[in-house]
Design a protein around this motif. Sequence first.
Motif, PDB file in Angstrom:
ATOM      1  N   SER A   1       0.818  -1.207   0.000  1.00 60.32           N
ATOM      2  CA  SER A   1       0.000   0.000   0.000  1.00 60.32           C
ATOM      3  C   SER A   1       0.855   1.261   0.000  1.00 60.32           C
ATOM      4  O   SER A   1       1.977   1.272   0.489  1.00 60.32           O
ATOM      5  N   SER A   2       0.246   2.336  -0.518  1.00 59.75           N
ATOM      6  CA  SER A   2       0.950   3.624  -0.609  1.00 59.75           C
ATOM      7  C   SER A   2       0.850   4.361   0.720  1.00 59.75           C
ATOM      8  O   SER A   2       0.188   5.387   0.833  1.00 59.75           O
ATOM      9  N   ARG A   3       1.523   3.843   1.716  1.00 62.68           N
ATOM     10  CA  ARG A   3       1.391   4.388   3.070  1.00 62.68           C
ATOM     11  C   ARG A   3       2.453   5.441   3.324  1.00 62.68           C
ATOM     12  O   ARG A   3       3.640   5.124   3.459  1.00 62.68           O
ATOM     13  N   ASP A   4       2.027   6.697   3.393  1.00 64.54           N
ATOM     14  CA  ASP A   4       2.997   7.756   3.644  1.00 64.54           C
ATOM     15  C   ASP A   4       3.639   7.610   5.019  1.00 64.54           C
ATOM     16  O   ASP A   4       4.773   8.019   5.233  1.00 64.54           O
ATOM     17  N   TRP A   5       2.909   6.973   5.967  1.00 59.98           N
ATOM     18  CA  TRP A   5       3.474   6.836   7.296  1.00 59.98           C
ATOM     19  C   TRP A   5       4.655   5.873   7.337  1.00 59.98           C
ATOM     20  O   TRP A   5       5.452   5.914   8.270  1.00 59.98           O
ATOM     21  N   ALA A   6       4.781   5.022   6.338  1.00 55.66           N
ATOM     22  CA  ALA A   6       5.973   4.179   6.269  1.00 55.66           C
ATOM     23  C   ALA A   6       7.216   5.048   6.083  1.00 55.66           C
ATOM     24  O   ALA A   6       8.302   4.695   6.553  1.00 55.66           O
ATOM     25  N   ALA A   7       7.057   6.193   5.413  1.00 54.83           N
ATOM     26  CA  ALA A   7       8.166   7.135   5.252  1.00 54.83           C
ATOM     27  C   ALA A   7       8.215   8.132   6.408  1.00 54.83           C
ATOM     28  O   ALA A   7       9.282   8.429   6.952  1.00 54.83           O
ATOM     29  N   LYS A   8       7.050   8.651   6.812  1.00 50.60           N
ATOM     30  CA  LYS A   8       7.024   9.615   7.909  1.00 50.60           C
ATOM     31  C   LYS A   8       7.565   9.005   9.196  1.00 50.60           C
ATOM     32  O   LYS A   8       8.386   9.607   9.904  1.00 50.60           O
ATOM     33  N   GLY A   9       7.090   7.788   9.518  1.00 46.04           N
ATOM     34  CA  GLY A   9       7.549   7.131  10.735  1.00 46.04           C
ATOM     35  C   GLY A   9       9.029   6.822  10.687  1.00 46.04           C
ATOM     36  O   GLY A   9       9.750   6.962  11.690  1.00 46.04           O
ATOM     37  N   THR A  10       9.517   6.401   9.522  1.00 44.77           N
ATOM     38  CA  THR A  10      10.945   6.132   9.357  1.00 44.77           C
ATOM     39  C   THR A  10      11.742   7.392   9.656  1.00 44.77           C
ATOM     40  O   THR A  10      12.744   7.359  10.381  1.00 44.77           O
ATOM     41  N   ASN A  11      11.288   8.522   9.128  1.00 41.27           N
ATOM     42  CA  ASN A  11      11.964   9.794   9.379  1.00 41.27           C
ATOM     43  C   ASN A  11      11.943  10.165  10.856  1.00 41.27           C
ATOM     44  O   ASN A  11      12.976  10.529  11.445  1.00 41.27           O
ATOM     45  N   LEU A  12      10.771  10.080  11.476  1.00 41.62           N
ATOM     46  CA  LEU A  12      10.653  10.512  12.870  1.00 41.62           C
ATOM     47  C   LEU A  12      11.408   9.610  13.837  1.00 41.62           C
ATOM     48  O   LEU A  12      11.757  10.029  14.943  1.00 41.62           O
ATOM     49  N   LEU A  13      11.665   8.365  13.427  1.00 34.87           N
ATOM     50  CA  LEU A  13      12.488   7.487  14.263  1.00 34.87           C
ATOM     51  C   LEU A  13      13.960   7.873  14.222  1.00 34.87           C
ATOM     52  O   LEU A  13      14.751   7.383  15.023  1.00 34.87           O
ATOM     53  N   GLY A  14      14.319   8.728  13.282  1.00 39.37           N
ATOM     54  CA  GLY A  14      15.712   9.155  13.173  1.00 39.37           C
ATOM     55  C   GLY A  14      16.496   8.447  12.088  1.00 39.37           C
ATOM     56  O   GLY A  14      17.725   8.568  12.027  1.00 39.37           O
ATOM     57  N   VAL A  15      15.801   7.693  11.218  1.00 39.75           N
ATOM     58  CA  VAL A  15      16.482   6.997  10.124  1.00 39.75           C
ATOM     59  C   VAL A  15      16.814   8.013   9.029  1.00 39.75           C
ATOM     60  O   VAL A  15      15.927   8.703   8.525  1.00 39.75           O
ATOM     61  N   LYS A  16      18.088   8.088   8.677  1.00 41.85           N
ATOM     62  CA  LYS A  16      18.530   9.044   7.663  1.00 41.85           C
ATOM     63  C   LYS A  16      18.653   8.415   6.276  1.00 41.85           C
ATOM     64  O   LYS A  16      18.591   9.123   5.271  1.00 41.85           O
ATOM     65  N   ALA A  17      18.857   7.101   6.226  1.00 46.51           N
ATOM     66  CA  ALA A  17      19.023   6.437   4.929  1.00 46.51           C
ATOM     67  C   ALA A  17      18.527   5.006   5.023  1.00 46.51           C
ATOM     68  O   ALA A  17      18.634   4.358   6.075  1.00 46.51           O
TER      69      ALA A  17
END
Length: 916
Positions: free
Chosen positions: A799-815
Amino acid sequence: MSNSFNALDTLDVGGQSYRYYNLQALADQYDLNRLPFSLKILLENLLRKEDGKNVTADDIKALCQWQPKAKPHHQVGFSPARVVLQDFTGVPAVVDLAAMRAAMRNLDSDPSLINPRSQVDLVIDHSVMVDYYGHADSLKKNTDKEFERNSERYQFLRWGQQAFSNFRVVPPGTGIVHQVNLEYLAEVVMAYEKDGETWALPDTLVGTDSHTTMINGLGVLGWGVGGIEAEAAMLGQAITMLIPQVVGFKFTGKLPEGATATDLVLTVTQMLRQKGVVGKFVEFYGDGLDDLPLADRATIANMSPEYGATCGIFPIDKETLRYMELSGRDQQNLDLVEAYARQQGLWRDTGAVEADYSDHLELDLGTVEPSLAGPKRPQDRVALKNAKAEFYKLLEEDEQILARDGIQKDEERFAGEGGQTAVNNTNLHERGAVEFEMDGEKHFLNHGDVVIAAITSCTNTSNPDVMMAAGLMAQKANELGLTVKPWVKTSLAPGSQVVPAYLKNAGVLGDLESLGFNIVGFGCTTCIGNSGPLHPSIQNAIRAGGLKVASVLSGNRNFEGRIHQDVPTNYLASPPLVVAYALAGSMCVDLINEPLGEDKNGKPVYLKDIWPSQKTIADHVTKALSSGLYQDKYKDVFSGTDAWRKLPVPEDEIYSWPDSTYVKKPPYFDGMTMATHDPEPIEKARCLVKVGDSITTDHISPAGAIKPDSPAGQYLQDQGVDPKDFNSYGSRRGNHEVMLRGTFANVRLRNQLAPGTEGGWTTHFPSGKQTSIFDAAMQYKDEGVPLVVLAGKEYGTGSSRDWAAKGTNLLGVKAVIAESFERIHRSNLVGFGVLPLQFKDGDSIDSLGLTGQETFDIEPVQGEPETLGVTATDDNGKQTRFDVKVRIDTAVEWEYFRHGGILHYVLRELAGGEAA
């Protein structure tokens, strides 16, 4: 707008003149007949949007000179005419728009500039859950429960409805976004007024659900994007893309007796996944379309994300007009569609000249056979005749089940289609039986028992043929005295109000209800994980025996942990097969050769005894379905129920963010200024998650239930929310605190940094402490340590879940460093400032010997590099250096990344008149 090719023209239809951009203006210079249908639509979009900046004459020439076999290299900007949202992804999109309005004020600019520039329709369809089922009042109870749970979200959407222009909301209880789009919203060729003239253009769109592609069945170009990208499109930003390769899929022949559109789509999905079409357009053509109804086409198009393509489009032809007329479109719209399509070379006739394609496949529809797909991927098709044997194989290969049930496995492997196993011909599925009691009667639950049988919306309920087949089967089953097994949770969730109307007209709705397939809601239920609770005695039996039970659903997604956390195997099937498995009650029944049950006289009843013929199905559909039915059910589509209309609506231009655990102001724009900064170097980063192939957005950003002992559950309890009121992750996507804690929390995630565990666990380094992914990320944040994710192939499918990217960012993942990415998730990572890096061909986590315990140094991003060097250093100081591809694919994506994300880019552009 520019008009370099003198393409502006006038088309007269039914006494009405339309201004339009005529593709034939290019015909003298270029052979447009060789262009696939989908690229002609894209070409019109470029012609109409040419401005010398976002779209240039060179872009138009590049598309006209498209080389089918060439690797995509030329970037263009696609401007969809409209955007569709469902509420799981739509709520966070509106949250972001509300937060952007506040940010505009903080940047001393006009908040009203944050407003959709094109038509946006949000359909509330993902919030209903199957709490109640099998009774006449199930729909009312589930609907009441839905409003009780979601009133805060719905009030927020009502605010958005009045605060933003060009923004319509289809209220809950109406239908699912894809079916409403297909049956009502889509125009195929649109007409609009501008400067006193009427303009005509192809209907195009993007949507925040990956199955937006369902509309491709109607000849409308569109696909799913993340909420982040959709928000940018809403705000007038073109969607940048490389002119794609187009794979042609030719149909010949006609579906045989006993095969359904579902069987066809599972076959197509398997074929295209094996071919490999990620990032490509797929276009269906051939004279087999002459006998392929629009609803069947829409079913195939719906599954485009499952076969990995950007879209799966069908051309406009007589069948398109037939469906539009049936579904109640007005005559002027029909006349415009035909005249415009013929004039622009977008019309298909039998025997049409084939376009050039980058690659092609071919399928004789006559070879399609009854099928399922599972147990955990849509592309894993299983012929119905082999389903029992394949399930036995699953049991035989499960060492835990064999050990628990005391079974000695022989060395001989499973062979043939007859279901013989390497366990001495034992009824393996019964060896772990657990006794349970329901309604005062005792039963046994076994491995393979079907505990969920769901005719769920989206893929199949838009198809009257397969729905009627299910109803006619139920009717025959009732006549013979067959009943659904007591452990099966049955449900019917139509995609629109039209479905129960024609089932009732045909006299089969009552038969479905008699078998327990009562309507539970109008929206996305089981397929999204809103399957609701199992009966406590069933749930306890599953857990007590460690049973490998199953669900059978007429949906499009069956990923691990998605349907229900206690149901490890899940199968996609046509609605009539869902009914059949509910009657049989087990995957360990061979539906071809073994009876579903016994009739009133004790005589065995087989599937063939109750399966209706194609003619019988067609006759019932013809009699029960009419254009008047569609017109009646859609006349008040935006009105909603009394409960919806009575919700209090704030009238502020800027949202006031009242105290809520559903909708919370996100931190993305805190401290934002007009200035941009170079991306921070990624030095001495630690790996938070290390995974293998086919990690889905479900694994990253789960839908479904929130467990009380999870970080998200603990947060909600700290906020005073009782576990019974948790609702689902999807319903709480407007609260970043919940979603941050839910990122990588799927119960089926196997993080290799926490061996022996399932779920959201990792190991913190260098302490070696095993803890939740959220807690580890917060500890790393306190320590000032950046994070990376290591992954295999097809990272971010689903699914096109933006939270898969938003959550990754907010966890501190840079790459994220992966072997390959699925299209939408890669785009979303860029759109939220996370660097997607791809191992070079031949490299992988294993080939490089990476354990995930190393520290990672990534070369600074300077300019727009195609590759970067990465150095991994282990505890002993040993260094492993390797190069990775930078998967920021277009110049505009680089702009987004440099600004920290697409929303930041848009904010600065709107606040300053130009992006900084």
